[in-house]
Design an enzyme around this catalytic site. Structure first.
Site, PDB file in Angstrom:
ATOM      1  N   ASP A  80       0.789  -1.140   0.039  1.00 59.78           N
ATOM      2  CA  ASP A  80       0.048   0.004   0.163  1.00 59.78           C
ATOM      3  C   ASP A  80       0.831   1.169  -0.042  1.00 59.78           C
ATOM      4  O   ASP A  80       1.871   1.517   0.716  1.00 59.78           O
ATOM      5  CB  ASP A  80      -0.851   0.060   1.120  1.00 59.78           C
ATOM      6  CG  ASP A  80      -1.857   1.242   1.210  1.00 59.78           C
ATOM      7  OD1 ASP A  80      -2.514   1.340   0.115  1.00 59.78           O
ATOM      8  OD2 ASP A  80      -1.785   2.197   2.167  1.00 59.78           O
TER       9      ASP A  80
ATOM     10  N   ASP B 125      -7.828   3.801   6.457  1.00 59.63           N
ATOM     11  CA  ASP B 125      -6.606   4.549   5.850  1.00 59.63           C
ATOM     12  C   ASP B 125      -6.045   5.468   6.431  1.00 59.63           C
ATOM     13  O   ASP B 125      -5.718   6.645   5.884  1.00 59.63           O
ATOM     14  CB  ASP B 125      -6.891   4.849   4.135  1.00 59.63           C
ATOM     15  CG  ASP B 125      -5.572   5.176   3.262  1.00 59.63           C
ATOM     16  OD1 ASP B 125      -4.534   4.774   3.751  1.00 59.63           O
ATOM     17  OD2 ASP B 125      -5.524   5.509   2.116  1.00 59.63           O
TER      18      ASP B 125
ATOM     19  N   HIS C 282       0.382  12.590   9.287  1.00 60.03           N
ATOM     20  CA  HIS C 282       1.476  13.265   8.672  1.00 60.03           C
ATOM     21  C   HIS C 282       2.051  14.367   9.452  1.00 60.03           C
ATOM     22  O   HIS C 282       1.455  14.983  10.359  1.00 60.03           O
ATOM     23  CB  HIS C 282       1.439  13.971   7.284  1.00 60.03           C
ATOM     24  CG  HIS C 282       1.121  13.013   6.326  1.00 60.03           C
ATOM     25  ND1 HIS C 282       2.053  12.032   5.669  1.00 60.03           N
ATOM     26  CD2 HIS C 282       0.249  12.612   5.473  1.00 60.03           C
ATOM     27  CE1 HIS C 282       1.839  11.218   4.906  1.00 60.03           C
ATOM     28  NE2 HIS C 282       0.520  11.472   4.615  1.00 60.03           N
TER      29      HIS C 282
HETATM   30 ZN   LIG Z   1      -3.220   3.173  -0.386  1.00 62.79          ZN
END
Ligand SMILES: [Zn+2]
Length: 432
Positions: A151, A306, A310
């Site tokens: 991913d 997901d 950050h």
């Molecule tokens: Zn992804």
């Protein structure tokens, strides 16, 4: 062994309130007006009791980017969000493409003890897409890896993908694909459509996802391997999955949708605020509505966050330099209630299915996503269905603050989370 008594709860939001006694790691008894000694009593006031949520797609950033998230802060966010198991993606630094790294992440999760942290193993060495990683070694490691994914990158070489499906099927593993044909998304910055054209952003066309999904369904059918499609983002992908699942060979393909793809569209891009930058990108209203329908009818199996924290410097910059990704663990339930429950598309049984039961089945977890019933493992979440709360990104447990839902009012609040009978979160506070 501690005993926790949950007073006045409604399993799956159905029927009159009952009491649930959790003794040690299991649900011991469900009844009305239970009079028992307990170490802790939670007065739930009729709140909805569900199996604890399972997230197949979380980025915990450890090792390598501990300034964005750690296993510890991610575990806190997970517990507060109602999760009892999360799958930590492999795109760390170093990459989780070997037994040493996956065992490190797995052990950190156990030490912290707020949520079961299952490392995802990389499909290819260094996520480079060229050579299969040592999948069997990771599967046999202490971490017992069952889900494999590059991913962040697509396993774009069809022969590598075929080999990964064949090999993982020999030990009951599943390949989770980030479906993005890289030749079609070079330099892509936003969904390829009217908004991107108007704003001068290079487009990420829907067929780049759909072509890989179609190809990999065919490869899964041919090899008998188990395929999971990450973050489905287009109406076309939902159509392909619906077609594939209508065939006999269907059972081994599953798919997830993120909360943000159930709610947000590329109309938000006008401000050029990189908090809205994500991969795959926010798409159109028609895609959002198609994804809601696909989740409701089982074409898309489950919700996965997901969750992609950050550091500030990677988001507070110009659009093209910003990293893609959004926080998700603490807001997933609220977005699902808003988009799926309040719209009548899912009842609470449906929420249990898409946020707990199906993800546990897809990943082969025996003790998660179980029925709320006596004798079952006490992995549970208690939800106040009527409470509304305002998201404050700065107050979330994650180190990153990149939530696109900042300032939004969401329905459905996590009252408590229990992992194997122990309270891990209660009234918005982590319990250690
Ligand atoms: Zn992804």
């Amino acid at each position: 062994m501690s005993r926790v008594l949950l007073k006045d709860v409604r399993p799956y939001g159905e029927g009159e309130p009952v009491d649930v006694l959790v003794d040690g790691e299991v649900i011991a008894e469900i009844g009305t007006e239970l009079e028992v000694d307990a170490d802790e009593i939670v007065h739930a006031g009729g709140a909805v009791l569900l199996p604890g949520f399972v997230d197949l797609h979380t980025h915990l950033r450890e090792p390598g980017r501990e300034d964005a998230e750690t296993v510890e802060t991610g575990s806190m966010a997970a517990a507060l969000g109602g999760y009892t198991a999360v799958f930590a993606m492999a795109n760390t630094d170093p990459v989780a493409d070997n037994a040493v790294v996956v065992e490190h992440v797995w052990r950190r999760g156990r030490e912290i003890g707020l949520v079961d942290v299952h490392p995802v193993g990389a499909v290819t060495v260094g996520l480079k897409g060229e050579k299969l990683a040592e999948l069997g070694t990771m599967a046999r490691s202490a971490a017992g890896v069952r889900v494999f994914s590059d991913d962040g990158h697509c396993v774009h070489d069809p022969l590598i993908m075929r080999r990964a499906l064949e090999y993982t099927s020999s030990f009951g593993g599943v390949v989770a694909q980030h479906a993005e044909e890289p030749r079609l998304t070079v330099g892509a910055q936003a969904h390829e459509g009217a908004n991107a054209a108007r704003l001068g952003l290079a487009g990420w066309p829907a067929p780049a996802e759909e072509a890989i999904v179609a190809r990999d369904c065919l490869l899964a059918g041919h090899t008998g391997g188990a395929l999971h499609i990450c973050h489905v983002s287009t109406a076309g992908t939902a159509e392909i999955l619906r077609w594939w699942k209508s065939r006999d060979a269907a059972g081994r393909v599953s798919a997830e949708v993120t909360p943000h793809h159930l709610l947000l569209t590329d109309d938000r891009l006008d401000t050029y605020d990189p908090v809205n930058k994500v991969n795959p990108p926010l798409r159109t209203e028609a895609d959002v509505l198609a994804l809601r329908r696909a989740l409701a009818d089982g074409t898309v199996d489950c919700v996965a966050t997901d969750h992609a924290p950050h550091a500030a410097q990677d988001k507070d910059c110009e659009w093209s330099a910003a990293r893609p990704g959004m926080l998700g663990l603490q807001t997933a339930l609220g977005v699902v209630v808003h988009t799926m429950v309040r719209t009548g598309l899912l009842d609470w049984r449906g929420v249990a299915r898409v946020m707990s039961e199906r993800p546990a089945e897809i990943a082969g977890l025996a003790d998660q996503g179980r029925p709320v019933a006596a004798g079952e493992p006490a992995n549970l979440v208690l939800v106040d269905p009527d409470a509304e709360w305002t998201v404050r990104a700065a107050e979330l447990a994650s180190l990153g603050q990149n939530s696109p839902f900042d300032g939004m009012r969401l329905p459905g609040r996590v009252v408590a989370t229990l992992l194997r009978g122990r309270l891990t979160a209660h009234e918005g506070k982590v319990r250690r």
